[in-house]
Scaffold this motif. Structure first.
Motif, PDB file in Angstrom:
ATOM      1  N   UNK A   1       0.829  -1.210   0.000  1.00  0.00           N
ATOM      2  CA  UNK A   1       0.000   0.000   0.000  1.00  0.00           C
ATOM      3  C   UNK A   1       0.861   1.257   0.000  1.00  0.00           C
ATOM      4  N   UNK A   2       1.922   1.281   0.801  1.00  0.00           N
ATOM      5  CA  UNK A   2       2.814   2.440   0.841  1.00  0.00           C
ATOM      6  C   UNK A   2       3.500   2.657  -0.500  1.00  0.00           C
ATOM      7  N   UNK A   3       3.922   1.578  -1.121  1.00  0.00           N
ATOM      8  CA  UNK A   3       4.630   1.691  -2.389  1.00  0.00           C
ATOM      9  C   UNK A   3       3.706   2.237  -3.492  1.00  0.00           C
ATOM     10  N   UNK A   4       2.446   1.820  -3.459  1.00  0.00           N
ATOM     11  CA  UNK A   4       1.531   2.206  -4.533  1.00  0.00           C
ATOM     12  C   UNK A   4       0.855   3.553  -4.289  1.00  0.00           C
ATOM     13  N   UNK A   5       0.692   3.952  -3.056  1.00  0.00           N
ATOM     14  CA  UNK A   5      -0.071   5.171  -2.771  1.00  0.00           C
ATOM     15  C   UNK A   5       0.755   6.310  -2.189  1.00  0.00           C
ATOM     16  N   UNK A   6       1.964   6.056  -1.736  1.00  0.00           N
ATOM     17  CA  UNK A   6       2.777   7.084  -1.084  1.00  0.00           C
ATOM     18  C   UNK A   6       4.084   7.326  -1.831  1.00  0.00           C
ATOM     19  N   UNK A   7       3.990   7.485  -3.130  1.00  0.00           N
ATOM     20  CA  UNK A   7       5.134   7.870  -3.958  1.00  0.00           C
ATOM     21  C   UNK A   7       6.314   6.907  -3.808  1.00  0.00           C
ATOM     22  N   UNK A   8       6.019   5.627  -3.953  1.00  0.00           N
ATOM     23  CA  UNK A   8       7.036   4.574  -3.944  1.00  0.00           C
ATOM     24  C   UNK A   8       7.810   4.513  -2.623  1.00  0.00           C
ATOM     25  N   UNK A   9       7.127   4.769  -1.535  1.00  0.00           N
ATOM     26  CA  UNK A   9       7.742   4.663  -0.214  1.00  0.00           C
ATOM     27  C   UNK A   9       7.885   3.183   0.130  1.00  0.00           C
ATOM     28  N   UNK A  10       9.130   2.735   0.362  1.00  0.00           N
ATOM     29  CA  UNK A  10       9.399   1.312   0.540  1.00  0.00           C
ATOM     30  C   UNK A  10       9.793   0.995   1.980  1.00  0.00           C
ATOM     31  N   UNK A  11       9.206  -0.069   2.516  1.00  0.00           N
ATOM     32  CA  UNK A  11       9.564  -0.581   3.837  1.00  0.00           C
ATOM     33  C   UNK A  11       9.647  -2.100   3.742  1.00  0.00           C
ATOM     34  N   UNK A  12      10.491  -2.669   4.590  1.00  0.00           N
ATOM     35  CA  UNK A  12      10.584  -4.131   4.649  1.00  0.00           C
ATOM     36  C   UNK A  12      10.273  -4.671   6.034  1.00  0.00           C
ATOM     37  N   UNK A  13       9.931  -3.798   6.968  1.00  0.00           N
ATOM     38  CA  UNK A  13       9.573  -4.214   8.321  1.00  0.00           C
ATOM     39  C   UNK A  13       8.368  -3.403   8.780  1.00  0.00           C
ATOM     40  N   UNK A  14       7.367  -4.102   9.296  1.00  0.00           N
ATOM     41  CA  UNK A  14       6.151  -3.443   9.785  1.00  0.00           C
ATOM     42  C   UNK A  14       5.883  -3.918  11.203  1.00  0.00           C
ATOM     43  N   UNK A  15       5.684  -2.973  12.102  1.00  0.00           N
ATOM     44  CA  UNK A  15       5.348  -3.283  13.479  1.00  0.00           C
ATOM     45  C   UNK A  15       3.970  -2.757  13.835  1.00  0.00           C
ATOM     46  N   UNK A  16       3.301  -3.450  14.746  1.00  0.00           N
ATOM     47  CA  UNK A  16       1.971  -3.084  15.214  1.00  0.00           C
ATOM     48  C   UNK A  16       2.073  -2.725  16.682  1.00  0.00           C
ATOM     49  N   UNK A  17       1.517  -1.579  17.064  1.00  0.00           N
ATOM     50  CA  UNK A  17       1.606  -1.138  18.456  1.00  0.00           C
ATOM     51  C   UNK A  17       0.313  -0.453  18.867  1.00  0.00           C
ATOM     52  N   UNK A  18      -0.284  -0.954  19.947  1.00  0.00           N
ATOM     53  CA  UNK A  18      -1.413  -0.301  20.602  1.00  0.00           C
ATOM     54  C   UNK A  18      -0.838   0.476  21.782  1.00  0.00           C
ATOM     55  N   UNK A  19      -0.918   1.802  21.721  1.00  0.00           N
ATOM     56  CA  UNK A  19      -0.282   2.665  22.716  1.00  0.00           C
ATOM     57  C   UNK A  19      -1.304   3.040  23.783  1.00  0.00           C
ATOM     58  N   UNK A  20      -0.986   2.694  25.033  1.00  0.00           N
ATOM     59  CA  UNK A  20      -1.852   2.990  26.171  1.00  0.00           C
ATOM     60  C   UNK A  20      -1.472   4.349  26.750  1.00  0.00           C
ATOM     61  N   UNK A  21      -2.373   5.323  26.627  1.00  0.00           N
ATOM     62  CA  UNK A  21      -2.087   6.653  27.129  1.00  0.00           C
ATOM     63  C   UNK A  21      -1.918   6.714  28.628  1.00  0.00           C
ATOM     64  N   UNK A  22      -2.525   5.783  29.352  1.00  0.00           N
ATOM     65  CA  UNK A  22      -2.392   5.759  30.808  1.00  0.00           C
ATOM     66  C   UNK A  22      -1.078   5.141  31.261  1.00  0.00           C
ATOM     67  N   UNK A  23      -0.281   4.611  30.335  1.00  0.00           N
ATOM     68  CA  UNK A  23       1.050   4.044  30.619  1.00  0.00           C
ATOM     69  C   UNK A  23       1.003   2.953  31.680  1.00  0.00           C
ATOM     70  N   UNK A  24       0.027   2.075  31.553  1.00  0.00           N
ATOM     71  CA  UNK A  24       0.023   0.898  32.415  1.00  0.00           C
ATOM     72  C   UNK A  24       1.093  -0.080  31.934  1.00  0.00           C
ATOM     73  N   UNK A  25       1.378  -1.138  32.706  1.00  0.00           N
ATOM     74  CA  UNK A  25       2.436  -2.071  32.284  1.00  0.00           C
ATOM     75  C   UNK A  25       2.214  -2.568  30.860  1.00  0.00           C
ATOM     76  N   UNK A  26       3.255  -2.488  30.052  1.00  0.00           N
ATOM     77  CA  UNK A  26       3.140  -2.841  28.638  1.00  0.00           C
ATOM     78  C   UNK A  26       3.381  -4.332  28.432  1.00  0.00           C
TER      79      UNK A  26
END
Length: 362
Positions: free
Chosen positions: A213-238
């Motif tokens: 999706x990045x390569x096709x829609x964001x001017x050939x922006x290339x990545x080879x690693x993707x991470x997923x993160x749900x960020x808890x604003x209350x900063x409880x134990x991660x």
């Protein structure tokens, strides 16, 4: 051998030279100490404590953060509550609380986008992006361990079942990596529900198509690693293995020292403004419900008498030969109605499906 006495001219010259030399060393030493002290004052922390080459301090972003806080508080205060019979005069307070939950999430997104400017390698995407939930990706995530899918990349134009809108996509062009972030003001409400697992599934499925999706829609922006993160604003134990990060760890996602400290200061200042707004609205509501001054036991015309809303059994008077009345259940069903229910056949011959309508219009 020649002795140099104090009365000789040569001795006086030598003593003057020695004195000048020692005073010069003293001056040089004092200047060196002042220069060293100035260098220490210029560096607030030793270099060994720095983890990343970029650093940000709150005074550098204070003006922008203050503007974001003002806009968020103004948006919260401008809400128009809808009358509610249950909440009564406290409906304004409840409306503010609901607005805070939404506005705080937007505030965190905007603040992270501002902090990311301290790292020129970062590209932040946050304008209502919709990543397709490709059917093959959903099936792969649902039926396999995430570790076994690290090398799998899917076409973003493949058949999809809806879409997922992340809060932020952060791309590190130097590392050719990307993070899909979903910011939550608090994960406390997700503890005993399946909503968190459903969110993870959508995020991981969208991560499998993000490189394409990045390569096709964001001017050939290339990545080879993707991470997923749900960020808890209350900063409880991660729990990084489960994709949950505390807001206090945002330094590691942005690779910017001091980012977490700036976010903590932002939340404290925003919290003070919100509490002042809530206190003002609560005082206004309590002022409406307080007894009228100078009249004991008299309440404002807008307030209902105490106990007026209490529930009780419904009493239906029925005339009896002796003239007495008794309590009766209003849900009694006659024998004729029971016979009619028994005659109903199943399954029905015809089923009607559509929007709900009144029985008289059916």
């Amino acid at each position: 051998m020649t002795n140099l006495h104090s009365s000789s001219p040569i001795g006086e010259v030598l003593r003057a030279a020695v004195a000048a030399s020692s005073s010069g060393h003293a001056i040089d030493g004092a200047m060196a100490r002042r220069h060293f002290a100035a260098q220490r004052a210029m560096r607030p922390e030793p270099p060994v404590l720095r983890r990343y080459p970029r650093i940000v301090r709150y005074p550098e972003v204070e003006a922008d953060f203050d503007l974001l806080i003002e806009k968020a508080v103004a948006a919260i205060a401008e809400g128009e509550p809808i009358e509610d019979e249950i909440l009564g005069h406290y409906v304004n307070v409840a409306s503010l609380v609901r607005a805070v939950s939404f506005r705080e999430g937007k505030l965190l997104e905007q603040a992270i986008e501002r902090l990311s400017k301290a790292n020129p390698d970062l590209v932040v995407l946050m304008q209502s992006i919709k990543l397709p939930l490709v059917k093959a990706a959903i099936e792969a995530v649902a039926g396999n361990d995430w570790r076994h899918l690290e090398e799998v990349r899917l076409d973003c134009e493949a058949p999809a079942k809806g879409s997922y809108t992340p809060d932020l996509i952060i791309v590190n062009r130097a590392r050719h990596s990307a993070f899909i972030l979903d910011l939550k003001r608090s994960l406390a409400s997700y503890g005993d529900t399946s909503r968190l697992e459903e969110l993870k599934l959508r995020m991981m499925a969208s991560a499998m198509v993000l490189p394409d999706w990045l390569y096709k829609t964001q001017k050939r922006l290339m990545v080879d690693t993707v991470g997923v993160a749900i960020v808890d604003g209350a900063s409880r134990p991660s729990d990084h293995a489960a994709g949950v990060w505390a807001l206090s760890e945002i330094d590691d996602l942005l690779e910017i020292d001091g980012a977490a400290a700036c976010m903590a200061e932002l939340r404290q200042r925003f919290g003070r403004r919100v509490q002042q707004l809530l206190e003002s609205e609560a005082r206004r509501a309590l002022g409406i419900l307080t007894p009228v001054a100078g009249s004991a036991g008299t309440f404002s015309p807008l307030s209902a008498p105490f106990g007026a809303l209490r529930g009780g059994r419904r009493v239906i008077p029925r005339c009896e030969p002796d003239g007495e009345s008794f309590e009766s259940n209003s849900f009694d069903v006659s024998d004729d109605e029971a016979d009619e229910d028994d005659e109903t056949s199943w399954p029905p011959q015809r089923i009607r499906v559509g929007f709900a309508r009144r029985l008289l219009d059916a």
